[in-house]
Structure formats: C-alpha cells, structure tokens
Design a protein around this motif. Sequence first.
Motif, mmCIF file in Angstrom:
data_model
loop_
_atom_site.group_PDB
_atom_site.id
_atom_site.type_symbol
_atom_site.label_atom_id
_atom_site.label_comp_id
_atom_site.label_asym_id
_atom_site.label_seq_id
_atom_site.Cartn_x
_atom_site.Cartn_y
_atom_site.Cartn_z
ATOM 1 N N ALA A 50 26.710 35.699 46.934
ATOM 2 C CA ALA A 50 27.634 35.774 45.616
ATOM 3 C C ALA A 50 27.339 34.242 44.791
ATOM 4 C CB ALA A 50 29.200 35.787 45.401
ATOM 5 N N VAL A 51 27.568 34.468 42.826
ATOM 6 C CA VAL A 51 27.253 33.752 42.646
ATOM 7 C C VAL A 51 28.535 33.140 42.322
ATOM 8 C CG1 VAL A 51 26.886 31.597 40.639
ATOM 9 C CG2 VAL A 51 24.912 33.440 41.706
ATOM 10 N N THR A 52 29.155 31.510 42.181
ATOM 11 C CA THR A 52 30.683 31.265 42.216
ATOM 12 C C THR A 52 31.034 30.517 41.056
ATOM 13 O OG1 THR A 52 31.896 32.013 44.468
ATOM 14 C CG2 THR A 52 33.178 31.172 43.244
ATOM 15 N N PRO A 53 31.808 30.752 39.953
ATOM 16 C CA PRO A 53 31.574 30.187 39.328
ATOM 17 C C PRO A 53 32.905 28.950 39.649
ATOM 18 C CG PRO A 53 33.200 32.100 38.788
ATOM 19 C CD PRO A 53 32.251 31.642 39.554
ATOM 20 N N ARG A 54 32.931 27.866 39.133
ATOM 21 C CA ARG A 54 34.096 26.661 38.705
ATOM 22 C C ARG A 54 35.747 27.417 38.634
ATOM 23 N NH1 ARG A 54 32.536 21.861 40.256
ATOM 24 N NH2 ARG A 54 30.187 21.907 39.633
ATOM 25 N N TYR A 55 36.469 27.098 39.385
ATOM 26 C CA TYR A 55 37.474 27.878 38.964
ATOM 27 C C TYR A 55 38.965 26.795 39.473
ATOM 28 C CZ TYR A 55 37.463 27.201 44.302
ATOM 29 O OH TYR A 55 36.542 26.877 45.250
ATOM 30 N N THR A 56 39.857 26.839 40.109
ATOM 31 C CA THR A 56 41.291 26.582 39.984
ATOM 32 C C THR A 56 42.079 28.326 40.520
ATOM 33 O OG1 THR A 56 42.426 26.707 38.248
ATOM 34 C CG2 THR A 56 41.093 24.890 38.908
ATOM 35 N N LEU A 57 42.512 27.822 42.254
ATOM 36 C CA LEU A 57 43.414 28.563 42.111
ATOM 37 C C LEU A 57 44.825 28.403 42.163
ATOM 38 C CD1 LEU A 57 41.445 29.066 45.935
ATOM 39 C CD2 LEU A 57 41.312 30.458 43.867
ATOM 40 N N ALA A 92 53.990 26.974 44.752
ATOM 41 C CA ALA A 92 54.117 27.500 44.100
ATOM 42 C C ALA A 92 53.370 27.699 43.405
ATOM 43 C CB ALA A 92 55.695 26.941 43.405
ATOM 44 N N GLY A 93 52.383 28.766 42.617
ATOM 45 C CA GLY A 93 51.461 28.225 41.550
ATOM 46 C C GLY A 93 50.153 28.028 42.594
ATOM 47 N N ARG A 94 49.756 27.836 43.596
ATOM 48 C CA ARG A 94 48.738 27.797 44.100
ATOM 49 C C ARG A 94 48.528 28.307 44.999
ATOM 50 N NH1 ARG A 94 49.504 22.727 47.761
ATOM 51 N NH2 ARG A 94 46.883 23.077 48.008
ATOM 52 N N ARG A 95 47.181 28.694 45.461
ATOM 53 C CA ARG A 95 45.946 30.053 46.476
ATOM 54 C C ARG A 95 45.250 28.917 46.830
ATOM 55 N NH1 ARG A 95 50.317 31.907 44.449
ATOM 56 N NH2 ARG A 95 51.094 33.773 43.385
ATOM 57 N N HIS A 96 44.953 29.692 48.165
ATOM 58 C CA HIS A 96 44.349 29.105 49.374
ATOM 59 C C HIS A 96 43.740 30.126 49.648
ATOM 60 C CE1 HIS A 96 42.615 25.662 51.638
ATOM 61 N NE2 HIS A 96 42.907 26.832 52.399
ATOM 62 N N PRO A 122 53.559 28.083 59.335
ATOM 63 C CA PRO A 122 54.613 29.072 58.669
ATOM 64 C C PRO A 122 55.435 29.083 57.238
ATOM 65 C CG PRO A 122 54.748 27.675 60.773
ATOM 66 C CD PRO A 122 53.678 27.320 59.759
ATOM 67 N N GLY A 123 54.852 27.937 56.877
ATOM 68 C CA GLY A 123 55.387 27.750 55.612
ATOM 69 C C GLY A 123 54.929 28.886 54.030
ATOM 70 N N TRP A 124 53.425 29.209 54.787
ATOM 71 C CA TRP A 124 52.834 29.819 53.377
ATOM 72 C C TRP A 124 53.288 30.870 53.453
ATOM 73 C CZ3 TRP A 124 47.130 28.138 54.878
ATOM 74 C CH2 TRP A 124 46.514 26.625 54.883
ATOM 75 N N ALA A 125 52.866 31.520 52.211
ATOM 76 C CA ALA A 125 52.928 32.868 51.280
ATOM 77 C C ALA A 125 52.042 33.570 51.529
ATOM 78 C CB ALA A 125 53.972 32.835 50.814
ATOM 79 N N ILE A 126 51.681 34.508 52.124
ATOM 80 C CA ILE A 126 50.863 35.301 52.123
ATOM 81 C C ILE A 126 51.054 36.143 51.519
ATOM 82 C CG2 ILE A 126 49.616 37.398 53.789
ATOM 83 C CD1 ILE A 126 50.129 34.239 54.994
ATOM 84 N N VAL A 127 49.419 36.644 50.518
ATOM 85 C CA VAL A 127 49.770 36.584 49.579
ATOM 86 C C VAL A 127 48.995 37.791 49.105
ATOM 87 C CG1 VAL A 127 48.494 36.538 46.713
ATOM 88 C CG2 VAL A 127 49.375 34.706 47.819
ATOM 89 N N ALA A 128 47.809 38.212 49.929
ATOM 90 C CA ALA A 128 46.693 39.523 49.987
ATOM 91 C C ALA A 128 45.794 38.949 51.045
ATOM 92 C CB ALA A 128 46.233 39.478 48.919
ATOM 93 N N ALA A 129 45.602 40.308 51.559
ATOM 94 C CA ALA A 129 44.324 40.093 52.527
ATOM 95 C C ALA A 129 43.329 40.692 52.684
ATOM 96 C CB ALA A 129 44.940 40.897 54.095
ATOM 97 N N TRP A 130 42.171 40.259 52.078
ATOM 98 C CA TRP A 130 41.262 41.566 51.548
ATOM 99 C C TRP A 130 40.131 41.256 52.697
ATOM 100 C CZ3 TRP A 130 40.134 42.492 46.241
ATOM 101 C CH2 TRP A 130 41.314 42.202 45.819
ATOM 102 N N ARG A 131 39.206 42.900 52.931
ATOM 103 C CA ARG A 131 38.087 42.573 53.727
ATOM 104 C C ARG A 131 36.556 43.435 52.909
ATOM 105 N NH1 ARG A 131 39.645 46.562 58.002
ATOM 106 N NH2 ARG A 131 40.829 45.177 58.543
#
Length: 142
Positions: A50-57, A92-96, A122-131
Amino acid sequence: MTSHRHAAAIVAAARSCVGTRFRVQGRLPGVGLDCIGVALVAAAAVGVRAVTPRYTLGGDGEAALDVALVALGCVVVAIPQPGDLLVAAPAAGRRHLGIVTPGGLVHAHAGLRRVVEAPVDPGWAIVAAWRFPDDRSGNQEG
C-alpha cells in the motif's frame, strides 16, 4: 473467526521493527517508523502493498484510516488475535495502531521514541481490530 493463517509471519515482521526509532510519517525499518509504518512492514510480510498518504490519526484521519484498511481488503474482527491490527484511543480524539502479538502489541511509541512490544496500555480504549487479507485478493478464511 480464527487467527490469520499468516499470523506468525505478521508478528515476526512487526517484531523486526522493535528498537527502530519513532519518526512521524516514518516508513523505513531500522531508520524511523510511526504506527502506520509498523503496520505497513507487517502488511508487506503477507504480500499486501500500500501507498499511504500523509495523515493524522484523529478527526478526519480516523475515517481515512478505516477507508484505507477496507481498500487493502482488511476486515473488522470482534476478538483480536496475534497478527491483527489494533486501533486504540490513548486519549480523546487520538488514534494509535499496532500489531497484536501473543504478549501484547508492537507499536511505535512516541513517548519512548522507538518501536516497542508491550502489553496494551490498560488506559487505552480499544476502537477496533482489523485482520489483513489472507492473500492479495482480499479473501478471508476462517
């Protein structure tokens, strides 16, 4: 759903990045990686390119990440297994993003300024898991 049939290769590729310094937009293992860079190394291990464009999470970047993962043929899974991608919210408002391993997560840790393997905070909220797709066509098994 069972784990990815190439989980061992994905985890090994992610672990090969451990110790690489953290660099925003970094894409070079051994030189500098961010969380997307680690995921791209893991994806390459199973033939996903994949080619990934610049982004902010955060903000619009979160939707762009979802679109990019779908375009790669990734699918959402309910229970993450080794080799899966984990999207977490450290604040809040950040993704990793990181690669699930038997012992936790390989991810580019901005605070430590390097790629690490560690238990999920343990302080992180799990948003999603992808395969990742099992092959380049995006077909899934299991």
